[in-house]
Design an enzyme around this catalytic site. Structure first.
Site, PDB file in Angstrom:
ATOM      1  N   TYR A 157       1.396  12.046   3.386  1.00  0.00           N
ATOM      2  CA  TYR A 157      -0.030  12.330   3.536  1.00  0.00           C
ATOM      3  C   TYR A 157      -0.298  13.369   4.624  1.00  0.00           C
ATOM      4  CZ  TYR A 157      -1.581   8.347   0.699  1.00  0.00           C
ATOM      5  OH  TYR A 157      -1.836   7.473  -0.316  1.00  0.00           O
ATOM      6  N   LYS A 227      10.893   1.430   2.673  1.00  0.00           N
ATOM      7  CA  LYS A 227      11.894   1.627   1.610  1.00  0.00           C
ATOM      8  C   LYS A 227      13.136   2.257   2.250  1.00  0.00           C
ATOM      9  CE  LYS A 227      11.935   1.662  -2.469  1.00  0.00           C
ATOM     10  NZ  LYS A 227      12.569   0.688  -3.400  1.00  0.00           N
ATOM     11  N   ASP A 281       8.936  -2.713  -2.278  1.00  0.00           N
ATOM     12  CA  ASP A 281       8.716  -3.234  -3.636  1.00  0.00           C
ATOM     13  C   ASP A 281       8.804  -4.759  -3.656  1.00  0.00           C
ATOM     14  OD1 ASP A 281      11.290  -2.513  -2.917  1.00  0.00           O
ATOM     15  OD2 ASP A 281      11.991  -2.186  -4.953  1.00  0.00           O
ATOM     16  N   ASP A 305      -1.192   2.258   1.827  1.00  0.00           N
ATOM     17  CA  ASP A 305      -2.285   2.486   0.882  1.00  0.00           C
ATOM     18  C   ASP A 305      -2.135   1.556  -0.323  1.00  0.00           C
ATOM     19  OD1 ASP A 305      -4.570   3.674   0.048  1.00  0.00           O
ATOM     20  OD2 ASP A 305      -3.712   5.637  -0.396  1.00  0.00           O
TER      21      ASP A 305
END
Ligand code: NAD
Length: 418
Positions: A157, A227, A281, A305
């Site tokens: 971002y 991650k 995840d 987000d």
């Protein structure tokens, strides 16, 4: 400080930062407010009314300072984000805004991102807790009582993006292939490139804010979400720097999950905060299956987000999901939802998200009693079946209220409860 592009209130006193970096809060603070685009013109005034009532019911007052961004600023001053808007927030330390539209297409950067970057509001904080009576798609929405700290300035971002076909994109491709030696990783033909910066500085100040919040609010654990199994040097580094910060600055009061099981048989002493980490995840599953095990989340921009929207859905969705952006000594509260332009001016949508964003702002300035009053009044109103269309279509019976009528109902409850 003099301003030309704001509505200066005739009363009130500014919030100031003391020499010891504490906020000095007068009982009649000047608080800047941006109603926002689209449904901002509905939810902004509705929230303002409720916040005014809660402040007055607890012996204070608010001197509102209308400031402008987006369409209202273009109409008045011919620019999207006047300097005075940014400076008024910086000077007054605490402000609230409604949603701002980001038209799709080139040449128009998100005003929300611009505000966060210009004011260095590096933590986007999203509490997700269930309010009795709010319909939810899960069996036990009350199990969710979590606060997400989402890093606000870095990650994909950060805005370092190169369009396919541009000279910059080709220059970066050629640098990566010939200088850096990654020569078989990108397909030929047009390529878009985005850069994902994650810094030690950005990670540590975010995790510090999350730990401070957890300690101040008697939370039992904080979870670093990443991650790092795939993106070792960005998301993996975030995890490592998070643990490092906890060990460097909070070793007396924190425990890792390994220490919890090795030394305390899985039962954390009351005065210890457990620091754990989860792969993003897996975390999205765990939010559904082991909801109550997660209390405070610290994560990067993109994960944050996704995660906070998913968590928000579990407790009733966008109409009620509040948020706040925090820097050092600065708070800009704002609902999670956008400007939903198709409902603009219809006096229809749910102002609860912006009202509860005001609660976050009140808690930041130590007005916890006023914040509790807002929460209780919202809960009573919704439990009574007095709701806007979005919740009405999900419950049996109840009264479908307009935005403004719903706000009046919450104000009535504030008066009853105070
Ligand atoms: P959105 O949140 O504006 O609307 C999506 C849908 O959610 C709406 O159609 C509506 O059905 C529902 N919804 C949203 N707010 C609601 C409310 N208060 N009460 C009831 N229902 C509500 O998302 P979008 O359509 O993706 O974005 C519209 C614009 O808002 C875009 O320009 C986007 O960039 C901008 N946006 C701004 C912010 C912000 O200001 N922080 C955040 C998200 C999106």
């Amino acid at each position: 400080m003099s301003y030309d592009q704001v509505d200066i209130p005739t009363q009130g006193a500014p919030i100031r930062l003391s020499d010891t970096s504490e906020l000095d809060i007068p009982s009649n603070p000047i608080i800047p407010i941006i109603y926002g685009d689209g449904i901002g013109s509905d939810v902004g005034p509705a929230a303002q009314k409720v916040l005014t009532a809660a402040a007055e019911a607890t012996g204070r007052s608010i001197a509102w300072m209308r400031i402008y961004a987006g369409e209202s600023a273009r109409n008045r001053y011919g620019e999207n984000l006047p300097t005075d808007t940014v400076e008024a927030i910086r000077d007054h330390r605490v402000a609230i805004k409604g949603p701002l539209t980001t038209p799709v297409g080139a040449g128009f950067r998100s005003l929300n991102v611009a505000l966060r970057q210009q004011l260095d509001l590096y933590a986007n904080v999203r509490p997700t807790y269930h309010i009795d009576g709010v319909p939810s798609p899960v069996k036990d929405p009350s199990a969710m009582d979590m606060v997400t700290f989402r890093e606000n300035t870095e990650d994909v971002y950060a805005g370092i993006e190169m369009e396919a076909g541009s000279q910059k994109a080709e220059q970066v491709r050629s640098f990566i292939e010939s200088e850096m030696g990654y020569d078989e990783t990108m397909h030929d033909g047009p390529i878009g490139i985005g850069i994902k910066p994650i810094t030690e500085f950005g990670t540590k100040r975010l995790v510090r804010q999350a730990i401070e919040y957890a300690l101040e609010n008697d939370r039992d654990s904080i979870t670093l979400v990443h991650k790092g199994n795939i993106m070792k040097f960005t998301e993996g580094a975030f995890r490592d720097w998070g643990y490092e910060l906890a060990a460097e600055e909070y070793s007396e009061v924190t425990l890792t999950e390994d220490e919890l099981y090795d030394e305390y048989d899985g039962e954390a002493p009351e005065d210890k905060l457990v620091i754990k980490d989860r792969i993003a995840d897996n975390m999205l599953q765990q939010l559904l299956t082991r909801t109550s095990q997660y209390e405070v989340i610290a994560t990067m921009n993109l994960n944050g987000d996704y995660m906070s929207d998913a968590a928000g859905a579990q407790i009733g969705g966008l109409g009620i999901a509040p948020g706040g952006n925090f820097g050092d000594g600065l708070c800009l509260a704002e609902p999670v939802h956008g400007s939903a332009p198709k409902y603009e001016g219809e006096d229809k949508v749910n102002p609860t998200a912006m009202i509860l964003s005001g609660r976050i702002m009140f808690e930041y300035i130590g007005w916890n009693d006023a914040g509790e009053l807002i929460r209780d009044a919202v809960e009573e109103t919704i439990s009574n079946g007095e709701v806007t269309y979005d919740l009405h279509r999900q419950i049996e019976g109840g009264d479908k209220l307009a935005t403004s009528t719903y706000a009046d109902a919450v104000v009535d409850k504030i008066h009853e409860l105070a």
